[in-house]
Design an enzyme around this catalytic site. Sequence first.
Site, mmCIF file in Angstrom:
data_model
loop_
_atom_site.group_PDB
_atom_site.id
_atom_site.type_symbol
_atom_site.label_atom_id
_atom_site.label_comp_id
_atom_site.label_asym_id
_atom_site.label_seq_id
_atom_site.Cartn_x
_atom_site.Cartn_y
_atom_site.Cartn_z
ATOM 1 N N CYS A 1 -31.118 1.273 -9.968
ATOM 2 C CA CYS A 1 -32.574 1.319 -9.810
ATOM 3 C C CYS A 1 -32.989 0.138 -8.955
ATOM 4 C CB CYS A 1 -33.253 1.262 -11.174
ATOM 5 S SG CYS A 1 -35.057 1.161 -11.069
ATOM 6 N N GLY A 2 -33.626 0.405 -7.824
ATOM 7 C CA GLY A 2 -33.972 -0.649 -6.887
ATOM 8 C C GLY A 2 -35.021 -1.610 -7.411
ATOM 9 N N HIS B 1 -31.266 11.249 -3.980
ATOM 10 C CA HIS B 1 -32.663 11.403 -3.595
ATOM 11 C C HIS B 1 -32.849 12.622 -2.706
ATOM 12 C CE1 HIS B 1 -33.993 7.438 -5.078
ATOM 13 N NE2 HIS B 1 -32.745 7.095 -4.814
ATOM 14 N N ASN C 1 -33.760 12.420 -7.751
ATOM 15 C CA ASN C 1 -35.064 11.798 -7.550
ATOM 16 C C ASN C 1 -35.772 12.511 -6.402
ATOM 17 O OD1 ASN C 1 -34.891 9.210 -9.323
ATOM 18 N ND2 ASN C 1 -32.974 9.234 -8.191
ATOM 19 N N GLU D 1 -39.392 10.343 -10.394
ATOM 20 C CA GLU D 1 -38.074 9.795 -10.671
ATOM 21 C C GLU D 1 -37.313 10.640 -11.679
ATOM 22 O OE1 GLU D 1 -36.992 5.699 -10.828
ATOM 23 O OE2 GLU D 1 -39.069 5.079 -10.488
ATOM 24 N N ARG D 2 -36.055 10.845 -11.387
ATOM 25 C CA ARG D 2 -35.153 11.550 -12.298
ATOM 26 C C ARG D 2 -35.122 10.821 -13.648
ATOM 27 N NH1 ARG D 2 -28.704 11.421 -11.275
ATOM 28 N NH2 ARG D 2 -29.317 9.230 -11.236
ATOM 29 N N CYS E 1 -40.383 3.161 -6.466
ATOM 30 C CA CYS E 1 -38.946 3.416 -6.595
ATOM 31 C C CYS E 1 -38.257 2.751 -5.405
ATOM 32 C CB CYS E 1 -38.660 4.913 -6.620
ATOM 33 S SG CYS E 1 -36.896 5.324 -6.704
ATOM 34 N N GLY F 1 -35.585 4.881 -3.760
ATOM 35 C CA GLY F 1 -36.284 5.955 -3.067
ATOM 36 C C GLY F 1 -36.892 5.497 -1.752
#
Length: 283
Positions: free
Chosen positions: A75-76, A165, A196, A214-215, A223, A226
């Site tokens: 996760c960014g 993504h 995502n 988001e998934r 995100c 993303g």
Amino acid sequence: MQIEFTKYHGLGNDFILIDNRLSDEPRLTPAQAATMCDRHFGVGADGVIFVLPGQNGTDYTMRIFNSDGSEPEMCGNGIRCLARFIADLEGVTEPRSYTIQTLGGLITPKLTADGLITVDMGEPILRAADIPTTLGQPDQPVVNHSLEAAETIWNVTCINMGNPHCITFVDDVAAISLETVGSPIECHPAFPQKINVEFIQVVRSDYLKMRVWERGAGITLACGTGACAALVAAVLTDLSDRSATVELPGGCLLIEWSETDNHLYMTGPAERVFAGNYSASQS
């Protein structure tokens, strides 16, 4: 069971951070984490992030459970919050880097002198089989491929940034009903591990607007992976420069896709919200 936690957010994408440095396994189960994330009956967050001991010479390991109990690879925005949390735990105030092992690979966030965090997100993965998706040919990128979902044909580009993504370019992101289209695309049979979902509006070649489903979390304000995937997709479709500001509902990220090393670099904030103790059930 009493759990000490600190809550952070990255552009409104909010996370509960737990010091897990004394154990290689998360202190909470996925079900407990989902309960903790509940915005009415728990602390409220998009996910719970655990700081575990490093692996194979890295400084630390990151694990994350989404608000639905699922576990994403990376996760960014979360890893920026993780870097800020680690610096707070260590009492670090000067610029420095950390090596973080994630399920999506090795990630290196750097605290900068201006208070932001720059993250080397690594190289984008483009082969369909590695997204993974059944769209197109397994050994080829998926660029502007048609996908039918929510009674609409979308032209999608798929990127893996340590997690998968699906990007669609639209004229107006505000007009997209994420509540209607997000889940059907996330759970589409073409994406065996779900995906995502990002909708992108190109304002200029150096400025993109994005909304995200988001998934495992649904609609979120930001995100990071993303935003990186969006820039890659925009470059692949000749819609963007290799460096651009990506505007999300929670704020802006600066994303660069380096021609030198093919890595994505994400720069943005991570802010502490509050700390507390949570009484977790044993179930």
